[in-house]
Motif scaffolding. Structure first.
Motif, PDB file in Angstrom:
ATOM      1  N   ASP A 303       7.643 -24.782 -17.572  1.00 54.73           N
ATOM      2  CA  ASP A 303       8.152 -24.943 -18.990  1.00 54.73           C
ATOM      3  C   ASP A 303       9.025 -26.431 -18.595  1.00 54.73           C
ATOM      4  OD1 ASP A 303       9.545 -25.238 -21.187  1.00 54.73           O
ATOM      5  OD2 ASP A 303      10.557 -23.486 -21.297  1.00 54.73           O
ATOM      6  N   ALA A 304       8.540 -27.333 -19.321  1.00 49.38           N
ATOM      7  CA  ALA A 304       9.582 -28.789 -19.300  1.00 49.38           C
ATOM      8  C   ALA A 304      10.966 -28.557 -19.448  1.00 49.38           C
ATOM      9  CB  ALA A 304       8.736 -29.605 -19.955  1.00 49.38           C
ATOM     10  N   ALA A 305      11.386 -27.610 -20.247  1.00 50.53           N
ATOM     11  CA  ALA A 305      12.461 -27.537 -20.615  1.00 50.53           C
ATOM     12  C   ALA A 305      13.610 -27.003 -19.469  1.00 50.53           C
ATOM     13  CB  ALA A 305      12.629 -26.723 -22.129  1.00 50.53           C
ATOM     14  N   GLN A 306      12.730 -26.131 -18.561  1.00 45.95           N
ATOM     15  CA  GLN A 306      13.643 -25.570 -17.401  1.00 45.95           C
ATOM     16  C   GLN A 306      13.381 -26.395 -16.152  1.00 45.95           C
ATOM     17  OE1 GLN A 306      11.670 -21.820 -17.950  1.00 45.95           O
ATOM     18  NE2 GLN A 306      13.701 -20.957 -17.921  1.00 45.95           N
ATOM     19  N   LYS A 307      12.573 -27.515 -16.291  1.00 47.47           N
ATOM     20  CA  LYS A 307      12.623 -28.293 -14.824  1.00 47.47           C
ATOM     21  C   LYS A 307      13.956 -28.755 -14.257  1.00 47.47           C
ATOM     22  CE  LYS A 307       7.908 -30.000 -15.816  1.00 47.47           C
ATOM     23  NZ  LYS A 307       7.304 -29.238 -14.429  1.00 47.47           N
ATOM     24  N   ARG A 308      13.747 -29.062 -12.938  1.00 48.74           N
ATOM     25  CA  ARG A 308      14.974 -29.434 -12.161  1.00 48.74           C
ATOM     26  C   ARG A 308      15.229 -30.807 -12.602  1.00 48.74           C
ATOM     27  NH1 ARG A 308      16.015 -32.884  -7.684  1.00 48.74           N
ATOM     28  NH2 ARG A 308      17.631 -31.696  -6.015  1.00 48.74           N
ATOM     29  N   HIS A 309      16.742 -30.720 -12.904  1.00 50.27           N
ATOM     30  CA  HIS A 309      17.171 -32.330 -13.741  1.00 50.27           C
ATOM     31  C   HIS A 309      18.809 -32.377 -13.322  1.00 50.27           C
ATOM     32  CE1 HIS A 309      18.213 -34.273 -17.746  1.00 50.27           C
ATOM     33  NE2 HIS A 309      18.345 -35.268 -16.834  1.00 50.27           N
ATOM     34  N   LEU A 310      18.760 -33.566 -12.318  1.00 53.01           N
ATOM     35  CA  LEU A 310      20.227 -34.012 -11.994  1.00 53.01           C
ATOM     36  C   LEU A 310      20.199 -35.378 -12.722  1.00 53.01           C
ATOM     37  CD1 LEU A 310      19.767 -33.647  -8.066  1.00 53.01           C
ATOM     38  CD2 LEU A 310      20.826 -32.023  -9.845  1.00 53.01           C
ATOM     39  N   VAL A 311      21.497 -35.738 -12.920  1.00 57.22           N
ATOM     40  CA  VAL A 311      21.803 -37.111 -13.514  1.00 57.22           C
ATOM     41  C   VAL A 311      22.606 -37.896 -12.476  1.00 57.22           C
ATOM     42  CG1 VAL A 311      22.990 -38.256 -15.400  1.00 57.22           C
ATOM     43  CG2 VAL A 311      22.058 -35.881 -15.961  1.00 57.22           C
ATOM     44  N   ARG A 312      22.015 -39.012 -12.356  1.00 58.08           N
ATOM     45  CA  ARG A 312      22.606 -39.844 -11.354  1.00 58.08           C
ATOM     46  C   ARG A 312      23.538 -41.108 -11.864  1.00 58.08           C
ATOM     47  NH1 ARG A 312      18.533 -42.217  -7.336  1.00 58.08           N
ATOM     48  NH2 ARG A 312      18.542 -43.758  -8.687  1.00 58.08           N
ATOM     49  N   LEU A 313      24.840 -41.307 -10.962  1.00 60.20           N
ATOM     50  CA  LEU A 313      25.423 -42.514 -11.313  1.00 60.20           C
ATOM     51  C   LEU A 313      25.794 -43.213 -10.156  1.00 60.20           C
ATOM     52  CD1 LEU A 313      28.202 -41.178 -13.832  1.00 60.20           C
ATOM     53  CD2 LEU A 313      26.109 -42.516 -14.487  1.00 60.20           C
ATOM     54  N   TRP A 314      25.626 -44.522  -9.894  1.00 60.98           N
ATOM     55  CA  TRP A 314      25.989 -45.514  -8.933  1.00 60.98           C
ATOM     56  C   TRP A 314      27.309 -46.067  -9.244  1.00 60.98           C
ATOM     57  CZ3 TRP A 314      20.965 -48.515  -7.986  1.00 60.98           C
ATOM     58  CH2 TRP A 314      19.901 -47.640  -7.019  1.00 60.98           C
ATOM     59  N   LEU A 315      28.151 -45.952  -8.230  1.00 59.74           N
ATOM     60  CA  LEU A 315      29.689 -46.583  -8.534  1.00 59.74           C
ATOM     61  C   LEU A 315      30.041 -47.548  -7.423  1.00 59.74           C
ATOM     62  CD1 LEU A 315      31.264 -42.822  -8.715  1.00 59.74           C
ATOM     63  CD2 LEU A 315      30.392 -44.202 -10.745  1.00 59.74           C
ATOM     64  N   ARG A 316      30.512 -48.732  -8.152  1.00 57.82           N
ATOM     65  CA  ARG A 316      30.855 -49.794  -7.054  1.00 57.82           C
ATOM     66  C   ARG A 316      32.048 -50.493  -7.912  1.00 57.82           C
ATOM     67  NH1 ARG A 316      26.353 -52.422  -6.905  1.00 57.82           N
ATOM     68  NH2 ARG A 316      26.918 -53.740  -8.479  1.00 57.82           N
ATOM     69  N   ASP A 317      33.118 -50.762  -7.328  1.00 55.87           N
ATOM     70  CA  ASP A 317      34.301 -51.599  -8.084  1.00 55.87           C
ATOM     71  C   ASP A 317      34.171 -52.956  -7.906  1.00 55.87           C
ATOM     72  OD1 ASP A 317      35.433 -49.540  -9.529  1.00 55.87           O
ATOM     73  OD2 ASP A 317      36.874 -49.047  -7.714  1.00 55.87           O
ATOM     74  N   HIS A 318      33.230 -53.416  -6.874  1.00 54.58           N
ATOM     75  CA  HIS A 318      33.295 -55.022  -6.553  1.00 54.58           C
ATOM     76  C   HIS A 318      31.920 -55.568  -6.970  1.00 54.58           C
ATOM     77  CE1 HIS A 318      30.610 -54.319  -3.247  1.00 54.58           C
ATOM     78  NE2 HIS A 318      31.011 -53.304  -2.944  1.00 54.58           N
ATOM     79  N   GLY A 319      31.967 -56.913  -7.197  1.00 54.53           N
ATOM     80  CA  GLY A 319      30.728 -57.613  -7.843  1.00 54.53           C
ATOM     81  C   GLY A 319      30.465 -57.337  -9.186  1.00 54.53           C
ATOM     82  N   ARG A 320      29.409 -57.856  -9.725  1.00 47.57           N
ATOM     83  CA  ARG A 320      29.008 -57.747 -11.049  1.00 47.57           C
ATOM     84  C   ARG A 320      28.328 -56.219 -11.232  1.00 47.57           C
ATOM     85  NH1 ARG A 320      27.176 -62.217 -14.061  1.00 47.57           N
ATOM     86  NH2 ARG A 320      27.649 -64.047 -12.832  1.00 47.57           N
ATOM     87  N   ARG A 321      28.486 -55.694 -12.330  1.00 45.05           N
ATOM     88  CA  ARG A 321      27.975 -54.357 -12.611  1.00 45.05           C
ATOM     89  C   ARG A 321      26.617 -54.313 -12.918  1.00 45.05           C
ATOM     90  NH1 ARG A 321      31.011 -51.212 -17.499  1.00 45.05           N
ATOM     91  NH2 ARG A 321      29.883 -49.690 -16.452  1.00 45.05           N
ATOM     92  N   ALA A 322      25.711 -55.647 -13.020  1.00 46.21           N
ATOM     93  CA  ALA A 322      24.418 -55.467 -12.999  1.00 46.21           C
ATOM     94  C   ALA A 322      23.783 -55.185 -11.689  1.00 46.21           C
ATOM     95  CB  ALA A 322      23.961 -57.033 -13.248  1.00 46.21           C
ATOM     96  N   TYR A 323      22.505 -54.972 -11.773  1.00 47.96           N
ATOM     97  CA  TYR A 323      21.890 -54.287 -10.556  1.00 47.96           C
ATOM     98  C   TYR A 323      21.890 -55.177  -9.274  1.00 47.96           C
ATOM     99  CZ  TYR A 323      18.011 -52.765  -7.774  1.00 47.96           C
ATOM    100  OH  TYR A 323      17.109 -52.326  -6.444  1.00 47.96           O
ATOM    101  N   PRO A 324      21.718 -56.504  -9.382  1.00 44.09           N
ATOM    102  CA  PRO A 324      22.065 -57.270  -8.163  1.00 44.09           C
ATOM    103  C   PRO A 324      23.305 -57.224  -7.521  1.00 44.09           C
ATOM    104  CG  PRO A 324      20.762 -58.341  -9.755  1.00 44.09           C
ATOM    105  CD  PRO A 324      21.400 -57.348 -10.510  1.00 44.09           C
ATOM    106  N   GLY A 325      24.222 -56.939  -8.279  1.00 40.10           N
ATOM    107  CA  GLY A 325      25.595 -56.951  -7.763  1.00 40.10           C
ATOM    108  C   GLY A 325      26.262 -58.223  -7.528  1.00 40.10           C
TER     109      GLY A 325
END
Length: 325
Positions: A303-325
């Protein structure tokens, strides 16, 4: 002559731990009744005054007890064993979206959330999509159900996140077991077992960039596994390294292959790692440049409603918030 650019002394301190050293109080952070009360009031506020999660700021909510709990977690990450499990959100009292919003707020008390893709994605769902993570495909292993060996997130970027957070919403039917290992301990073990392999790890390897680059840029990234400075930092993902060399149509050089094999041998030593099953509502945080994290393969519910589900965040205080940093 010895390579003077490669450290030749073991790393000492709480970051260079083995399984026998680590006690629950080194990595467990409990959300006490006061903090849970703050969370419930914050959920009520979000229901009354809804906003997109990515614009929420912890400074806008009265959460002093939660702030204290996350300060303990940050201390573990910055000066302790370099990982923390925060236990736990009452998922039965809130929707997945509300839980993600609380997780966002708590995580931002550790560091600033940053983009995980070139398109600016800030909140990333770790789910098996049924795709295959082939070299150059852009399909990340976390979008599959395969085993993911010890690695640093975003090792193929100039500015990987300092910390990685995972919120467990649902577990798999079976498998998906989590492990963490200190790359400072891995360095010490390499120094003791096969110091002749260390030098190559301070030289660049090719990494698959997972299609996260602008037109005209190279699809592969070159970087060393170990970086010196005042504190050893790692960038390791054998999957991305193997894919990087496959994309270039060349094998890993002999010295590089031997160094990677030595690292993988150390990863097999279960006395060096800590392991656990992340449970719904729990949040895992790791120092992404000092710790490797992994999971074994898993089998999902039909059942798709029961599938393994994690939510990920990446955290960094320096540089830009955009992907390249």
């Amino acid at each position: 002559m010895p390579d003077l650019s490669v450290p030749n002394r073991p790393i000492e301190g709480p970051s260079a731990w083995v399984r026998a050293d680590v006690r629950p109080e080194d990595w467990q952070v409990e959300l006490d009744a006061t903090c849970l009360g703050e969370i419930r009031r914050t959920v009520d506020d979000l229901r009354a005054y809804p906003l997109p999660t990515v614009v929420l700021g912890a400074q806008d909510f009265a959460m002093p007890a939660c702030r204290e709990a996350m300060t303990r977690a940050r201390t573990m990450l910055a000066a302790g064993v370099r990982f923390a499990i925060v236990d736990r959100l009452p998922l039965d009292e809130m929707s997945a979206g509300e839980a993600t919003a609380i997780y966002w707020l708590l995580s931002s008390l550790i560091a600033r959330p940053v983009a995980q893709k070139l398109d600016g994605t800030l909140i990333y769902d770790v789910l098996d999509t049924g795709q295959e993570a082939l070299p150059g495909s852009g399909v990340r292993p976390d979008k599959t159900n395969i085993e993911i060996r010890f690695h640093n997130d975003n090792a193929y970027n100039d500015s990987p996140p300092d910390y990685v957070g995972l919120l467990c919403l649902r577990r798999a039917m079976s498998g998906g077991h989590s492990r963490v290992i200190s790359f400072h301990t891995a360095f010490n073990e390499l120094l003791a077992r096969c110091p002749e392999r260390l030098g190559r790890l301070y030289e660049p390897f090719w990494f698959d960039r997972q299609r996260e680059f602008h037109p005209g840029e190279s699809p592969v990234f070159a970087g060393p596994v170990f970086d010196g400075g005042t504190e050893l930092k790692a960038r390791f993902s054998v999957h991305q390294i193997n894919s990087g060399y496959a994309m270039r149509g060349e094998p890993v050089d002999e010295a590089g292959a031997a160094a990677l094999a030595a690292m993988l041998d150390i990863f097999e030593d279960e006395t060096l790692s800590a392991d656990f099953d992340l449970e719904p509502g729990q949040m895992q945080f790791v120092d992404n440049r000092a710790l490797g994290h992994s999971r074994n393969a898993f089998v999902d519910y039909p059942d798709a409603a029961q599938k393994r589900h994690l939510v990920r965040l990446w955290l960094r205080d320096h540089g830009r918030r955009a992907y390249p940093g």
